[in-house]
Write an enzyme that holds these catalytic residues in place. Structure first.
Site, PDB file in Angstrom:
ATOM      1  CE  LYS A  79      -4.033   1.843   2.523  1.00  0.00           C
ATOM      2  NZ  LYS A  79      -4.849   1.706   3.745  1.00  0.00           N
ATOM      3  CB  SER A 191      -8.189   3.376   2.721  1.00  0.00           C
ATOM      4  OG  SER A 191      -7.347   2.781   3.685  1.00  0.00           O
ATOM      5  CB  SER A 215      -8.280   0.560   5.747  1.00  0.00           C
ATOM      6  OG  SER A 215      -8.948   1.793   5.752  1.00  0.00           O
TER       7      SER A 215
END
Lengths: 563, 547
Positions: A79, A191, A215
């Protein structure tokens, strides 16, 4: 389709020489760019070719001479909020659009030490603030389970897709959620949407995400992969760009539970020199190894050794029928196999959501104040202002640059932050600033902290109470993935996190496991939660349920949009 | 630091002034007041002090970059880690050494060490504050309570209560005068540990404040928790000040910021008190504000009003777990703390029967007191054991008065004239070792050299050009006293014989002639004769001539 998705199996093929690192990695790159560059917009940046080649060569050499490390040559997505040396780390934000850290986060460092190839940095909601991976500065992530164009293999629609280096606007070409030709695009969740979609699309073998309020788990559920958030403190946060420090938890997104266990074994390591909240994985002071514990349980335990709890407080009115049915089904399947299931109560669950949004935004308003344009990242320059002004005015004379009075510090801050942050981020900074302000602190921040304690105590009562529950089972999200650009009330979007937030508030390990497709052919999952520092138990339960006959085939499915 | 001047300043009441044509300090019933010369009214002054002292530690408070204090001369931004510059993703890790220094400081003022304290974030935007917040301790500081006892110039005592000590980060430095339009930032200082020592508003005169700062500075140096040099910015003060008439409510307080010397602080308080009293006497109101002090005009000036201040939005730092300190740890540090200045002073006075003044000078620097005590007994026991086995005389000590004379007068004046700040820097083998000093003392005591020659040798040693022992120095220059009595006897006898006129004058009662004889002998022996012996011989031969 024969997808090689298991780290152990891939490693075996590499050791046996049946698979070359080069083929493994370059195939992934090819798949990522299939149809169009960065096809599903899962990555913000990809590893550059040169260093990729070098790493492939080194990994292959180690396989050839028998000195390979645990993750040698295995492509992993990370990420884009984990700092990676000389590799852009943007957090999906314009304010960090060209920021290249000069150090590795602990997570990236540990992966590299085991030979993993960081294939790219995955797309996300800006600063992890969102549940759809559509709010970032680098375009929206497409859920691989989206409905493809019936006539064509979706080449036509995506030719304007963002590529890695083109980051100047938020609009990619996925504006229509319901094309004439029948294409329906879904969000990947967020996310960590890029990380989830990349694993689901087989763009990488596994990926790293961060979970502040769901997330990792919610996008895992939307994209049909395993998302594991360990107990708070087990994986170092050093180098993870902070959203809400007391909730941020690094974790893994994988195709199966074995891979999650393998990665956790590498990543769980006390990092006291860099992170004061980092802790040892132990039991009453006795240090333990999560992979050993997991394997030991696989060998010696079965479902009858576990007590499952169903929190009735998670039965919310927003809950989708397919998911409700899956939830019920899982309970039946467990009971069918002799597992014990009890109903439990977590009475403060309904306060968790507002408490979370106050605490997370409070911490965010503080954590994000370092992005001021002074030392790194984007800074609003006077040239930008001049360009704007010059458009309006006629140009007069050249100004002497040395003697020109600058715009001033306050002005620079305001313009940098106004232009550098997206709308959702600004909204949350303002909310957090309000919650911490002198006049609101007691009514908001302090109360939210009290609720946090009550939510934690709820869990404690369930895990340590008379039923001695080992594993809680809940839905991961109230619904499957929703459509891109679906106009939604912000509150409704926040409600998406309602199932995942409580375990963040309590710092508990939680895991989303994909089990089947909904009636609309979207993946649906359940979430398992266990007591703090019983992450091994959670892995065991997740693995057991995923391998029920009725669910074990799910991972071999190929998402619609990739077919 | 100026060893002699420091004490003189206190004794000469340089810190006890305000005397100008408007306001006068008065003491009534043992309490300090200000008297307005215009209206003859009596005002009470109320002052509270926040002292920021940099912790004496190798590394910064939350990072492992080097703590160079506020020293100049380092390349800008050369002692900065990713943590200090607040790069994305980095986290603070508490430096335990800073905690220890705060505990030491807390114990030395008799404060309570908080077993459970934590860190808060204080938010404001500024270019030299990289995180956008300062990590500090608002609600649970590491030390609570404590006090400092002041000795005022007129012998009165005054106790100042300490509210608390909090650990916090220093900020970077902004440099505004190197570029016409840009501000430059140096983060070398950013993240250094500070102990903010917050007093209660117990001060009622500027003298007390001056005294307090000196005392605190001295204490921190003594226990080694801070170098506390104000001129280097290792110690900085903010002052809260208000005035009111007796038996009325406290006045509105004004904050004075960024004072860089004890002298400036004292003058600024005097000046601000005058300003406030004049305002009030003219029926104006005091505004709640922050003011600076202009040393050249001697006046305070407006910086900002309270309304301009931002809401700091304090909240507990989620990156740092609570700071838990065990009783065992506190005990261990207590054991290691050693004798505190006040205790040391009392002991020195009692043990060696020295004056308060001398004791005060000695404890200015722990190493001086140590040197003093060492030189009393150094090598004495061994000598005694070797010379005779009489155990009763085992603890023979050197003459304390003589030691003090050398140490506090001669060495101090040498330090001052050579502008040397640190006594420790001259205590080494090449300069003034304890061996050399005591040998010198013993040579004088034995009559090998006179006290005057002793001083000459001492300065030679201090100047450090010659590394030899005092004995070798004396011998090589032929400075030892002529202790051969027969030689002196001869010289004196001759002298008396050769000067019959002067002898007659002497017997007629002209005392100055005696000095003539004395001088002649000294001339002949180049000052190396023992004056006492010469004295006796002179008297003997002069008396023989008496008719």
């Amino acid at each position: 389709m024969n997808r090689l998705t298991n780290i152990t199996k891939i490693r075996k093929s590499l050791i046996d020489g049946k698979l070359k690192v080069n083929d493994l990695v370059l195939n992934k790159i090819k798949e990522i760019n299939k149809g169009s560059p960065n096809h599903l917009n899962t990555f913000i940046s990809l590893q550059d070719e040169k260093s990729l080649e070098k790493q492939i060569k080194e990994s292959q050499e180690r396989y050839d001479n028998g000195t390979n490390k645990r993750l040698d040559g295995i492509p992993i997505g990370v990420k884009d909020n984990f700092s990676s040396k000389n590799f852009k780390t943007t957090c999906g934000s314009k304010i960090l659009e060209n920021y290249k850290p000069s150090f590795d986060s602990t997570v990236v460092k540990l992966l590299k030490e085991e030979g993993a190839i960081i294939i790219g940095k995955t797309n996300m909601d800006e600063f992890s603030m969102g549940s759809s991976s559509t709010s970032g500065n680098f375009g929206k992530v497409i859920n691989p389970w989206s409905k493809p164009n019936k006539n064509n293999n979706n080449n036509n629609n995506n030719n304007n897709n963002n590529n890695n280096n083109n980051n100047n606007n938020n609009n990619n070409n996925y504006n229509n959620n319901n094309n004439d030709n029948g294409e329906i695009l879904y969000v990947a969740g967020g996310s960590s949407g890029g990380s989830a979609a990349a694993v689901a699309s087989n763009y990488c073998v596994a990926s790293i995400g961060s979970d502040t309020g769901g997330s990792i788990r919610q996008p895992s559920s939307y994209c049909g992969v395993v998302g594991f958030k360990p107990s708070y403190g087990l994986i170092s946060r050093f180098g993870l760009v902070a959203y809400a420090s007391s909730l941020d938890t690094p974790g893994v997104l994988t195709n199966n539970v074995e891979d999650a266990a393998e990665l956790l074994d590498i990543l769980i390591k006390k990092d006291q020199e860099n992170d004061s909240t980092s802790i040892e994985f132990n039991n009453n002071g006795e240090k333990r190894n999560i992979l050993n514990e997991f394997n030991e349980k696989l060998k010696n335990k079965n479902i009858k050794d576990l007590v499952f709890g169903i929190p009735k407080d998670y039965l919310v009115k927003e809950l989708d029928t397919d998911i409700l049915n899956l939830w019920k089904e899982v309970v039946e399947e467990i009971e069918k196999r002799g597992g014990k299931v009890v109903s439990v109560s977590l009475p403060h669950t309904r306060y968790a959501l507002p408490a979370y949004y106050l605490l997370a935004t409070s911490e965010a308003s503080s954590n994000l104040s370092r992005f001021d344009g002074v030392r790194y990242g984007y800074r609003f320059e006077e040239e930008e202002e001049e360009e704007e002004e010059e458009k309006k005015k006629d140009e007069n004379e050249n100004k002497d640059d040395e003697n020109k009075i600058g715009m001033g510090l306050k002005d620079m801050y305001t313009k940098t932050r106004t232009n550098g942050f997206g709308e959702e981020v600004k909204k949350r900074i303002i909310l957090g600033t309000m919650a911490l302000s002198r006049s609101s602190y007691d009514n908001f921040y302090t109360k939210a902290q009290k609720i946090r304690r009550l939510v934690s105590d709820d869990f404690k009562n369930v895990f340590q109470g008379e039923n001695k529950v080992d594993i809680l089972i809940t839905p991961t999200a109230p619904s499957p993935a929703f459509k891109q650009n679906e106009k939604m009330d912000p509150i409704e979007v926040y409600v998406n996190d309602i199932m995942t937030i409580p375990s963040n508030l309590a710092g508990l390990p939680a895991c989303s496991i994909p089990l089947k497709l909904s009636n609309s052919n979207l993946p649906i999952s359940v979430q398992l939660i266990s007591n703090r520092l019983t992450d091994d138990n959670l892995l065991f339960a997740a693995h057991t349920i995923m391998n029920f006959d009725c669910y074990k085939d799910f991972t071999s499915l190929t998402p619609n949009y990739l077919k | 630091m100026n060893y002699l001047n420091k004490i003189n300043k206190i004794n000469n009441k340089l810190f006890y002034s305000t005397s100008n044509n408007q306001i006068k300090n008065v003491v009534i019933n043992n309490k300090d007041y200000l008297k307005s010369l215009k209206t003859n009214e009596i005002w009470e002054l109320t002052v509270g002090i926040e002292v920021h002292a940099q912790t004496k530690t190798k590394e910064k408070l939350f990072s492992n970059s080097l703590n160079i204090g506020s020293m100049e001369g380092f390349k800008a931004n050369s002692r900065v880690s990713y943590v200090d510059a607040a790069f994305p993703g980095v986290l603070p890790v508490l430096n335990d050494k800073c905690v220890e220094q705060a505990i030491k400081t807390g114990l030395s003022i008799g404060g309570m060490i908080n077993r459970y304290s934590f860190f808060d974030r204080k938010h404001y935007f500024y270019q030299d504050l990289p995180q956008g917040y300062q990590i500090t301790q608002l609600s649970e500081p590491i030390v609570k309570g404590g006090s400092i006892e002041l000795e005022l110039s007129d012998g009165r005592q005054k106790q100042i209560r300490i509210s608390h000590i909090q650990l916090e980060q220093d900020s970077g430095k902004s440099i505004h005068d190197l570029h016409p339009t840009k501000s430059l930032v140096d983060l070398n200082r950013a993240g250094i540990g500070l102990m903010e020592i917050v007093s209660h508003a117990d001060f009622t005169s500027s003298e007390q404040v001056g005294c307090y700062i000196q005392k605190l500075q001295h204490l921190l140096k003594h226990i080694g928790s801070s170098d506390a040099n104000m001129q280097f910015g290792e110690m900085r003060c903010d002052v809260n000040i208000s005035v009111h008439k007796e038996n009325t409510e406290f006045g509105t307080r004004v904050e004075l910021k960024n004072m860089i010397s004890a002298k400036a602080i004292v003058s600024s308080i005097d000046s601000e008190a005058i300003r406030q009293i004049s305002l009030l006497e003219n029926n104006n109101k005091i505004q709640r504000e922050t003011r600076g002090f202009n040393q050249e005009t001697g006046e305070t000036y407006h910086l900002r009003t309270k309304e301009d201040e931002v809401d700091y939005r304090f909240f507990p730092d989620p990156d740092l777990p609570p700071l838990i300190i065990s009783n065992e740890r506190i005990e261990t540090i207590k054991q290691q703390l050693g004798e505190l200045p006040q205790d040391m002073k009392k002991r020195l006075i009692k043990q060696y029967s020295i004056t308060n003044y001398d004791a005060e000078l000695l404890i200015q620097d722990q190493s001086i007191a140590k040197f003093f005590e060492n030189s009393i007994i150094f090598n004495q026991n061994q000598n005694n054991n070797n010379n005779n086995n009489n155990n009763n005389n085992n603890n023979k000590q050197r003459d304390i008065k003589k030691i003090l004379n050398f140490l506090l007068r001669d060495i101090f004046s040498w330090l001052n004239s050579n502008n040397i700040q640190d006594f420790n820097s001259i205590i080494n083998e090449n300069q003034l070792s304890i061996e050399k000093f005591t040998q010198l003392l013993d040579l004088i005591e034995q009559g090998y050299i006179s006290t005057n020659i002793g001083k000459t040798i001492l300065f030679q040693i201090l100047n450090g050009s010659d590394n030899r022992s005092p004995k070798d120095l004396i011998d090589s220059q032929g400075l030892s006293q002529i202790s051969d009595d027969s030689l002196l006897d001869q010289l004196v006898q001759q002298l008396v014989e050769n000067h019959p006129n002067e002898v007659t004058e002497y017997h007629q009662g002209k005392q100055r002639v005696y000095k003539f004889f004395m001088g002649e002998i000294m001339k002949k022996t180049k000052g190396r004769s023992n004056p006492e012996i010469v004295n006796n011989l002179l008297k003997k031969y002069l008396d023989l001539k008496k008719k």
